[in-house]
Design a protein around this motif. Structure first.
Motif, mmCIF file in Angstrom:
data_model
loop_
_atom_site.group_PDB
_atom_site.id
_atom_site.type_symbol
_atom_site.label_atom_id
_atom_site.label_comp_id
_atom_site.label_asym_id
_atom_site.label_seq_id
_atom_site.Cartn_x
_atom_site.Cartn_y
_atom_site.Cartn_z
ATOM 1 N N LYS A 65 -14.043 -10.289 -7.951
ATOM 2 C CA LYS A 65 -12.593 -10.500 -7.844
ATOM 3 C C LYS A 65 -12.272 -11.926 -7.432
ATOM 4 O O LYS A 65 -11.174 -12.405 -7.676
ATOM 5 C CB LYS A 65 -11.998 -9.510 -6.842
ATOM 6 N N GLU B 218 -7.441 -9.155 4.825
ATOM 7 C CA GLU B 218 -6.453 -8.454 3.987
ATOM 8 C C GLU B 218 -6.320 -7.004 4.427
ATOM 9 O O GLU B 218 -5.230 -6.450 4.513
ATOM 10 C CB GLU B 218 -6.879 -8.506 2.519
ATOM 11 N N LEU C 32 -0.235 -11.518 -0.600
ATOM 12 C CA LEU C 32 -0.768 -10.162 -0.420
ATOM 13 C C LEU C 32 0.357 -9.129 -0.435
ATOM 14 O O LEU C 32 0.248 -8.063 -1.066
ATOM 15 C CB LEU C 32 -1.512 -10.118 0.920
ATOM 16 N N GLU D 249 3.127 -9.496 -1.966
ATOM 17 C CA GLU D 249 3.631 -9.388 -3.345
ATOM 18 C C GLU D 249 2.739 -8.452 -4.150
ATOM 19 O O GLU D 249 3.215 -7.735 -5.023
ATOM 20 C CB GLU D 249 3.694 -10.781 -3.990
ATOM 21 N N GLU D 250 1.447 -8.463 -3.824
ATOM 22 C CA GLU D 250 0.509 -7.583 -4.524
ATOM 23 C C GLU D 250 0.735 -6.129 -4.141
ATOM 24 O O GLU D 250 0.723 -5.245 -4.992
ATOM 25 C CB GLU D 250 -0.921 -7.945 -4.129
ATOM 26 N N ASN D 251 0.944 -5.881 -2.852
ATOM 27 C CA ASN D 251 1.054 -4.474 -2.434
ATOM 28 C C ASN D 251 2.506 -3.981 -2.348
ATOM 29 O O ASN D 251 2.750 -2.829 -1.994
ATOM 30 C CB ASN D 251 0.302 -4.226 -1.118
#
Ligand code: C2E
Ligand code: MG
Ligand code: MG
Length: 663
Positions: free
Chosen positions: A385, A409, A465, A467-469
């Motif tokens: 990743k 994270e 992070l 924005e990702e979750n």
């Protein structure tokens, strides 16, 4: 879970069923022989018993009718009994003198045999047909068999044929007539054809019964083996490629990894994943996607040794266990493998990302080596990743930093909800200045996470992070509410207010009725809409242009100002300017970095401001750090300047003081 499955499979070996089958087979064979033997004994015993009974009866007859009164009468009586029963007899005294005898045959009193078949039977051999002890009860099988299959003589009768003795033994039994006189009766102990047939029939029946038992056992054993195979296939085989699956990988890689460590050797766990496999499947169809996976699996099979292994995890993601001597050797092997994999389907572009973790044996030898393949594979995934596409196929090796990022994270994700309710997220305000008057005419709300454990965390670390979750939407709502509350509070307290801009993440624009949602949040605190500006980055424009334009128009109609943040930092900026209903253009700080001193940088800024003017937009210059830049922007009539030259983002109280001083 996987360990459980492995142990279940390990416990279900085939050999216990096979062993059980063999044992039962031996037991059956033994039982057939034993039952035939018991049957023979039973037959012999009943023959001897019958013989004994007849002898007893003869003995009693003789005892009651022979009294020694007249020798002639006694002899005649004995002769009569002999003719009736067909058995030779003789009477002897204690000294072995013969008193009577019905035929020439006599018992040999020196040689007696005792047979024990439950009861004991004692016999004397015939003087004319002596019996050697060794073969007394060993049947002459050759003789019997030849008799058994002898062709039938002419004029044979069934009864005679059936009861024809195939083998007979002449023996004498003793019956005491008185203390001094003994009666000896000759017997023929014969094995007839019928006896043999009975034994054969019994043996065949016993064999049939045992065979049925064995057959049932055999069918059961075979079905156990077949089921075992099926179960193994179900648990260890990948249904799509026919290759081995993750459970098999864990066991095989685990065992060989331990061996490698014991021999002080290295190994690598690799995670290879094809990019956009879902879209490949959608474009070329499921059949072609399956074919691709089969070819992948086939190639990996060829490129791994007997002690190495691989497995498909999901989609087009494969795990590999490689025995390699060094990182370089691993890289070389993977490079050539990836080159082959990428060309496996003709005319179809395949891109792959690869993560690797190299495992070296610890320097201090441990007695018990334990290797967690699952964990190592997770590290390989983390490395993958972190791969940065560089045109080639990225092969990324795992480092501890990656792990700490991942742990961080994890920690953030675990804590973010609590942090929001504990008010660990705080509003900082960075003033925006008028370049001519050098007074504060606005501000931008920027979030800071003040963590009790880690201190102040800057948004650059956690916003991507969130924005990702998806948590960013909650955070933006919180910031917007806080600013609305602050504006209302300042108005009520009669303090000076300036418009404050709030960042709205692009993730928010996927929400239905975003405009209404924002209005509700602000109205809950009764704040004036024109005191709140919404900053949108141009990346929002790429997601769903129509929805974005619709939402921005609605917000504008409600009196909110809209600004485009970070203008110039992304692509297609000019195109978005053309379509979006914007009030303010925020020039990205990058305009003022590096080459700004050179003429070219200034030309770009000049043209950008002029473009905004033509589109009737106000301009904010972000990231301004130097006096010359302020002077340059003032000359161009830039509307506002936001940068460290004037002020850094600060807590609300500090901002209030700064604003109050200007009043
Ligand atoms: P942004 O919205 O472009 O905010 C401006 C960033 O530039 C801020 O960084 C600010 O501290 C920094 N900056 C301002 N003047 C200067 C300068 O003269 N020199 C330098 N080197 N930097 C300057 P910050 O606060 O770290 O925020 C970074 C980004 O995080 C923001 O960029 C914004 O995109 C995002 N962000 C911050 N708060 C929020 C929030 O509440 N919601 C959302 N969605 N994003 C936020
Ligand atoms: Mg901003
Ligand atoms: Mg910005």
């Amino acid at each position: 879970m996987s360990e459980l499955k492995n142990s279940v499979i390990k416990k279900k070996h085939i050999w216990p069923s096979l062993l059980l089958f063999l044992i039962v087979m031996c037991i059956c064979a033994g039982l057939i022989l034993a039952s035939a033997g018991v049957f023979c004994m039973y037959m012999m015993q009943s023959k001897l018993q019958q013989m004994n009974d007849t002898n007893k009866m003869i003995g009693q007859l003789v005892q009651s009718n022979v009294n020694g009164a007249s020798q002639d009468e006694d002899g005649a009586y004995l002769q009569g009994v002999y003719e009736t029963f067909g058995r030779s007899m003789c009477v002897m005294d204690d000294c072995g003198n013969i008193l009577y005898q019905t035929s020439r045959s006599l018992p040999n009193l020196q040689n007696n045999l005792t047979v024990d078949l439950g009861n004991q039977y004692t016999f004397y051999e015939d003087v004319e047909k002596p019996v050697s002890k060794d073969d007394a009860f060993i049947l002459p099988m050759d003789l019997i068999v030849s008799e058994l299959f002898k062709p039938k003589a002419k004029g044979w009768s069934y009864d005679a044929w059936w009861s024809q003795p195939l083998y007979s033994l002449t023996v004498w039994s003793k019956y005491s007539l008185s203390i001094h006189y003994k009666l000896y009766i000759q017997n023929k102990l014969s094995i007839c054809r019928q006896d043999l047939y009975y034994v054969c029939i019994f043996s065949v029946l016993a064999a049939i019964v045992m065979s049925v038992v064995l057959l049932i056992m055999f069918v059961n054993t075979v079905s156990v083996i077949v089921n075992q195979r099926k179960l193994r296939n179900m648990l260890y085989l990948d249904p799509v490629t026919g290759g081995k699956n993750w459970f098999h990988f864990q066991g095989h890689a685990g065992r060989n990894a331990v061996q490698a460590v014991r021999k002080n050797k290295q190994f690598a766990i690799v995670d290879i994943r094809m990019d956009k496999f879902e879209s490949y499947s959608a474009c070329y169809g499921a059949k072609s996607a399956d074919e691709l996976l089969k070819r992948f699996s086939g190639l990996l099979q060829v490129r791994t040794t007997r002690k190495e292994c691989f497995a498909r995890i999901a989609g087009a993601q494969f795990a590999m266990f490689l025995l390699v001597d060094s990182r370089e050797q691993c890289q070389m092997r993977l490079r050539s493998l990836l080159a082959e994999l990428s060309g496996i389907m003709q005319n179809q572009k395949i891109t792959l990302a690869t993560g690797v973790i190299m495992y070296e044996a610890p320097e201090t030898k441990q007695r018990r080596v334990e290797i967690d393949i699952d964990l190592l594979h997770n590290y390989a995934i983390t490395a993958r990743k972190n791969a940065v596409a560089d045109g080639n196929f990225p092969i990324t090796f795992f480092t501890q930093d990656m792990l700490s990022d991942q742990l961080w994270e994890r920690k953030v994700e675990d804590r973010m909800e609590d942090a929001l309710s504990n008010k660990e997220f705080q509003v900082y305000l960075q003033p925006k200045y008028d370049p001519n008057t050098r007074r504060i005419i606005g501000a931008e709300a920027l979030v800071r996470w003040i963590s009790p454990e880690d201190g102040i965390i800057s948004p650059g670390k956690f916003i991507p992070l969130f924005e990702e979750n998806g948590f960013i939407t909650k955070l933006d709502d919180y910031m917007l509410s806080e600013i609305a509350r602050l504006q209302t509070q300042w108005s009520l307290e009669g303090k000076k207010t300036v418009p404050i801009s709030v960042n709205i993440s692009r993730i928010h624009f996927a929400k239905d009725n975003l405009a209404q949602h924002i209005c509700n949040l602000v109205d809950d605190y009764g704040a004036k809409h024109d005191l709140i500006e919404l900053e949108v980055t141009e990346s929002a424009f790429f997601d769903d242009k129509e929805t974005l334009i619709g939402t921005l128009n609605m917000l504008k109609s409600q009196g909110f100002e809209i600004s485009m943040d970070d203008f110039g930092a992304g692509y297609s900026s000019l195109n978005s300017l053309k379509d979006l209903p914007l009030d303010v253009l925020k020039l990205d700080g990058e305009f003022f970095r590096g080459d700004f001193e050179k003429e070219r940088g200034k030309i770009v800024v000049r043209q950008a401001i002029s473009l905004a003017r033509s589109l009737e937009m106000r301009v904010v210059a972000e990231g301004v750090e130097k006096e010359e830049q302020v002077a340059f922007l003032a000359k161009l009539n830039c509307d506002m300047i936001q940068g460290f030259y004037f002020a850094k983002p600060m807590p609300v109280a500090e901002f209030e003081q700064k604003l109050a001083l200007e009043a």
